[in-house]
Motif scaffolding. Structure first.
Motif, PDB file in Angstrom:
ATOM      1  N   ALA A 191     -14.162  -0.397  13.981  1.00  0.00           N
ATOM      2  CA  ALA A 191     -14.267   0.746  13.059  1.00  0.00           C
ATOM      3  C   ALA A 191     -13.257   0.579  11.938  1.00  0.00           C
ATOM      4  O   ALA A 191     -12.069   0.822  12.116  1.00  0.00           O
ATOM      5  CB  ALA A 191     -14.022   2.055  13.799  1.00  0.00           C
ATOM      6  N   GLY A 192     -13.742   0.142  10.794  1.00  0.00           N
ATOM      7  CA  GLY A 192     -12.867   0.008   9.633  1.00  0.00           C
ATOM      8  C   GLY A 192     -12.138  -1.316   9.630  1.00  0.00           C
ATOM      9  O   GLY A 192     -12.057  -2.018  10.641  1.00  0.00           O
ATOM     10  N   PRO A 193     -11.573  -1.669   8.491  1.00  0.00           N
ATOM     11  CA  PRO A 193     -10.878  -2.952   8.351  1.00  0.00           C
ATOM     12  C   PRO A 193      -9.507  -2.905   9.014  1.00  0.00           C
ATOM     13  O   PRO A 193      -8.888  -1.851   9.142  1.00  0.00           O
ATOM     14  CB  PRO A 193     -10.735  -3.103   6.837  1.00  0.00           C
ATOM     15  CG  PRO A 193     -10.654  -1.683   6.345  1.00  0.00           C
ATOM     16  CD  PRO A 193     -11.565  -0.893   7.237  1.00  0.00           C
ATOM     17  N   ASP A 194      -9.045  -4.078   9.449  1.00  0.00           N
ATOM     18  CA  ASP A 194      -7.651  -4.161   9.865  1.00  0.00           C
ATOM     19  C   ASP A 194      -6.764  -3.903   8.652  1.00  0.00           C
ATOM     20  O   ASP A 194      -7.110  -4.245   7.517  1.00  0.00           O
ATOM     21  CB  ASP A 194      -7.349  -5.548  10.444  1.00  0.00           C
ATOM     22  CG  ASP A 194      -7.601  -5.614  11.942  1.00  0.00           C
ATOM     23  OD1 ASP A 194      -7.446  -4.575  12.613  1.00  0.00           O
ATOM     24  OD2 ASP A 194      -7.971  -6.690  12.438  1.00  0.00           O
ATOM     25  N   VAL A 195      -5.608  -3.294   8.891  1.00  0.00           N
ATOM     26  CA  VAL A 195      -4.719  -2.960   7.784  1.00  0.00           C
ATOM     27  C   VAL A 195      -3.309  -3.432   8.101  1.00  0.00           C
ATOM     28  O   VAL A 195      -2.936  -3.617   9.266  1.00  0.00           O
ATOM     29  CB  VAL A 195      -4.696  -1.434   7.509  1.00  0.00           C
ATOM     30  CG1 VAL A 195      -6.055  -0.942   7.100  1.00  0.00           C
ATOM     31  CG2 VAL A 195      -4.187  -0.659   8.710  1.00  0.00           C
ATOM     32  N   ASP A 196      -2.537  -3.625   7.058  1.00  0.00           N
ATOM     33  CA  ASP A 196      -1.101  -3.868   7.188  1.00  0.00           C
ATOM     34  C   ASP A 196      -0.441  -2.494   7.287  1.00  0.00           C
ATOM     35  O   ASP A 196      -0.296  -1.786   6.290  1.00  0.00           O
ATOM     36  CB  ASP A 196      -0.611  -4.642   5.957  1.00  0.00           C
ATOM     37  CG  ASP A 196       0.884  -4.952   6.018  1.00  0.00           C
ATOM     38  OD1 ASP A 196       1.617  -4.229   6.716  1.00  0.00           O
ATOM     39  OD2 ASP A 196       1.301  -5.906   5.347  1.00  0.00           O
ATOM     40  N   HIS A 197      -0.077  -2.106   8.513  1.00  0.00           N
ATOM     41  CA  HIS A 197       0.402  -0.737   8.712  1.00  0.00           C
ATOM     42  C   HIS A 197       1.712  -0.469   7.968  1.00  0.00           C
ATOM     43  O   HIS A 197       1.937   0.638   7.483  1.00  0.00           O
ATOM     44  CB  HIS A 197       0.546  -0.441  10.200  1.00  0.00           C
ATOM     45  CG  HIS A 197      -0.764  -0.359  10.912  1.00  0.00           C
ATOM     46  ND1 HIS A 197      -1.691   0.619  10.633  1.00  0.00           N
ATOM     47  CD2 HIS A 197      -1.318  -1.133  11.880  1.00  0.00           C
ATOM     48  CE1 HIS A 197      -2.758   0.452  11.408  1.00  0.00           C
ATOM     49  NE2 HIS A 197      -2.554  -0.605  12.158  1.00  0.00           N
ATOM     50  N   ALA A 198       2.559  -1.468   7.883  1.00  0.00           N
ATOM     51  CA  ALA A 198       3.819  -1.266   7.156  1.00  0.00           C
ATOM     52  C   ALA A 198       3.541  -1.009   5.678  1.00  0.00           C
ATOM     53  O   ALA A 198       4.153  -0.118   5.063  1.00  0.00           O
ATOM     54  CB  ALA A 198       4.724  -2.483   7.332  1.00  0.00           C
ATOM     55  N   GLU A 199       2.602  -1.775   5.099  1.00  0.00           N
ATOM     56  CA  GLU A 199       2.259  -1.571   3.695  1.00  0.00           C
ATOM     57  C   GLU A 199       1.605  -0.217   3.480  1.00  0.00           C
ATOM     58  O   GLU A 199       1.922   0.496   2.516  1.00  0.00           O
ATOM     59  CB  GLU A 199       1.323  -2.700   3.244  1.00  0.00           C
ATOM     60  CG  GLU A 199       0.997  -2.696   1.752  1.00  0.00           C
ATOM     61  CD  GLU A 199      -0.120  -1.720   1.384  1.00  0.00           C
ATOM     62  OE1 GLU A 199      -0.092  -1.184   0.254  1.00  0.00           O
ATOM     63  OE2 GLU A 199      -1.001  -1.480   2.237  1.00  0.00           O
ATOM     64  N   LEU A 200       0.695   0.152   4.374  1.00  0.00           N
ATOM     65  CA  LEU A 200       0.013   1.439   4.239  1.00  0.00           C
ATOM     66  C   LEU A 200       1.009   2.592   4.333  1.00  0.00           C
ATOM     67  O   LEU A 200       0.974   3.539   3.538  1.00  0.00           O
ATOM     68  CB  LEU A 200      -1.066   1.573   5.310  1.00  0.00           C
ATOM     69  CG  LEU A 200      -1.941   2.833   5.274  1.00  0.00           C
ATOM     70  CD1 LEU A 200      -3.357   2.521   5.759  1.00  0.00           C
ATOM     71  CD2 LEU A 200      -1.350   3.948   6.146  1.00  0.00           C
ATOM     72  N   ARG A 201       1.912   2.503   5.304  1.00  0.00           N
ATOM     73  CA  ARG A 201       2.905   3.564   5.468  1.00  0.00           C
ATOM     74  C   ARG A 201       3.808   3.657   4.242  1.00  0.00           C
ATOM     75  O   ARG A 201       4.088   4.748   3.730  1.00  0.00           O
ATOM     76  CB  ARG A 201       3.732   3.281   6.726  1.00  0.00           C
ATOM     77  CG  ARG A 201       4.750   4.357   7.066  1.00  0.00           C
ATOM     78  CD  ARG A 201       5.357   4.118   8.438  1.00  0.00           C
ATOM     79  NE  ARG A 201       5.933   2.794   8.555  1.00  0.00           N
ATOM     80  CZ  ARG A 201       5.523   1.867   9.406  1.00  0.00           C
ATOM     81  NH1 ARG A 201       4.520   2.102  10.219  1.00  0.00           N
ATOM     82  NH2 ARG A 201       6.110   0.682   9.455  1.00  0.00           N
ATOM     83  N   ALA A 202       4.257   2.493   3.737  1.00  0.00           N
ATOM     84  CA  ALA A 202       5.135   2.504   2.568  1.00  0.00           C
ATOM     85  C   ALA A 202       4.420   3.072   1.344  1.00  0.00           C
ATOM     86  O   ALA A 202       5.009   3.810   0.550  1.00  0.00           O
ATOM     87  CB  ALA A 202       5.627   1.081   2.285  1.00  0.00           C
ATOM     88  N   ARG A 203       3.137   2.740   1.209  1.00  0.00           N
ATOM     89  CA  ARG A 203       2.375   3.209   0.039  1.00  0.00           C
ATOM     90  C   ARG A 203       2.215   4.719   0.061  1.00  0.00           C
ATOM     91  O   ARG A 203       2.361   5.393  -0.969  1.00  0.00           O
ATOM     92  CB  ARG A 203       1.018   2.499   0.005  1.00  0.00           C
ATOM     93  CG  ARG A 203       0.062   2.987  -1.062  1.00  0.00           C
ATOM     94  CD  ARG A 203      -1.024   1.960  -1.341  1.00  0.00           C
ATOM     95  NE  ARG A 203      -1.472   1.251  -0.157  1.00  0.00           N
ATOM     96  CZ  ARG A 203      -2.518   1.602   0.592  1.00  0.00           C
ATOM     97  NH1 ARG A 203      -3.219   2.678   0.278  1.00  0.00           N
ATOM     98  NH2 ARG A 203      -2.866   0.881   1.636  1.00  0.00           N
TER      99      ARG A 203
END
Length: 402
Positions: free
Chosen positions: A53-65
């Motif tokens: 379900a959905g693409p893998d993400v860079d969680h650190a980048e997503l959180r920082a953004r």
């Protein structure tokens, strides 16, 4: 009954749900777990079917953004137990909390389309979601089926219940929804009642069952230790969020060096490298399941994750918590209020304070009595298998999926 579980790709958010997942499957129900691809091994290893379900993400980048440079130590403290959340945070604080939960909303937006596409094909009778995986209640609202929120411990996300709908509003609108019940129709709660906070939810309490993934029992745990054994663990989230300065095990190991105890540092592979060489009397390991280590231990030191906290309670082990993230600080205070553990903030945790706290854990009869009371309270709660009929009745009371 078909049960769809949603969890974004962070294994410590999924593992607390596994005992209920396994109970549902043992009772003959079908369970599928929707998450990103990186969770496939964790999910299938637990015995459940995995749905991408959905693409893998860079969680650190997503959180920082989404948090835009907001460090963990600048996130406002949660409202105290029983306080009205809406009036607790000032406007600037509220905006900071919304940025934190905005990261969870972004994960939901990435997951929800694939999850909905699968759900319309599979037609689940019930959706179970961990408390920050909001694709679950969104899909449940679109299908017209009940949503069950399965929390991890102290109900920290309840404190943001009036903020979450705001950050989810763009995704809800995109899906044609006015909103969704972010607290679900039922909350499955594995936290001992005396540690839990008041909440206006329908609650199904359950005794906590530790699950740490696939486990191998090492030979050195076959025999009891010849002196007190102290477990020191650190989870996976604190260092990834707080950086190297938040990794406190080296400080603890240095403070306890020479103590008449065996120190077992059980951490992930990356943290094991950060730890470096250890002195005599300290065993540093990775890949050891906490629920297998703790039965041999006289004390537990950790960062305040709910999994570590409740596993410690399950095994009746007194705890020293060194919390840094807001949920850790909040949960640690609830544990300390029961007497079953003690708390040191990082700035308080010098060598003398650490040694004194550990001496109290090992030597205080009052502490042991408090731990025994909390453990008995946990064990008096229903088992995961007892909740299966509750969920079946909830599904039966609802109309068939749209």
């Amino acid at each position: 009954m078909r049960v769809l579980v949603t969890c974004w790709a962070w294994s410590s958010h999924y593992l607390p749900l596994v005992p209920l997942v396994q109970a549902l499957r043992a009772a003959g129900h079908e369970v599928c777990v929707a998450s990103q691809d990186s969770m496939a091994g964790v999910v299938t290893g637990s015995g459940a079917a995995f749905v991408a379900a959905g693409p893998d993400v860079d969680h650190a980048e997503l959180r920082a953004r989404h948090m835009r440079g907001l460090s963990h130590d600048r996130v406002p403290a949660a409202p105290p137990p029983g306080a009205e959340a809406a009036g607790h945070w000032r406007s600037g604080q509220r905006e900071k909390v919304a940025r934190v939960f905005g990261a969870f909303a972004a994960r939901a937006d990435l997951m929800v389309d694939d999850t909905l596409r699968f759900a319309r094909h599979w037609r689940p009778d019930l959706v179970v979601f961990e408390p920050t995986s909001y694709a679950g209640p969104l899909v449940a609202a679109l299908l017209g089926v009940p949503a069950v929120r399965h929390i991890h411990g102290v109900d920290m996300t309840y404190q943001a219940r009036d903020i979450v709908p705001e950050v989810l509003a763009p995704t809800a609108a995109r899906l044609g929804l006015d909103g969704c019940a972010v607290l679900g129709d039922l909350t499955v709660d594995p936290c001992p009642p005396s540690m839990q906070i008041p909440a206006e939810v329908e609650r199904a309490t359950v005794g906590y069952v530790p699950y740490n993934g696939r486990a191998v029992l090492p030979r050195w745990l076959w025999e009891p230790p010849d002196r007190p054994r102290i477990a020191l663990t650190w989870g996976a989230t604190t260092t990834s969020v707080g950086g190297a300065k938040s990794f406190l095990p080296p400080r603890v190991v240095a403070a306890l060096a020479g103590a008449d105890a065996e120190i077992v540092v059980a951490v992930g592979r990356d943290d094991l490298e950060r730890l470096g060489p250890v002195p005599d009397g300290v065993r540093a390991v990775t890949g050891v399941a906490l629920h297998q280590l703790l039965p041999t231990c006289s004390a537990l030191i950790h960062q305040g994750g709910f999994g570590s906290t409740l596993t410690g309670v399950h095994h009746g082990v007194p705890q020293l918590v060194l919390p840094q993230l807001p949920d850790q600080v909040f949960g640690a205070a609830r544990l300390a209020a029961t007497g079953a553990g003690t708390v040191l903030a990082p700035e308080e945790a010098d060598a003398g304070a650490l040694r004194a706290a550990v001496a109290d854990l090992l030597g205080s009869a009052e502490r042991r009595r408090a731990v025994a009371r909390l453990r008995a309270e946990m064990n008096a709660q229903p088992r995961p298998a007892d909740l299966v009929p509750v969920l079946s009745r909830l599904a039966e009371r609802s109309p068939q999926p749209a």
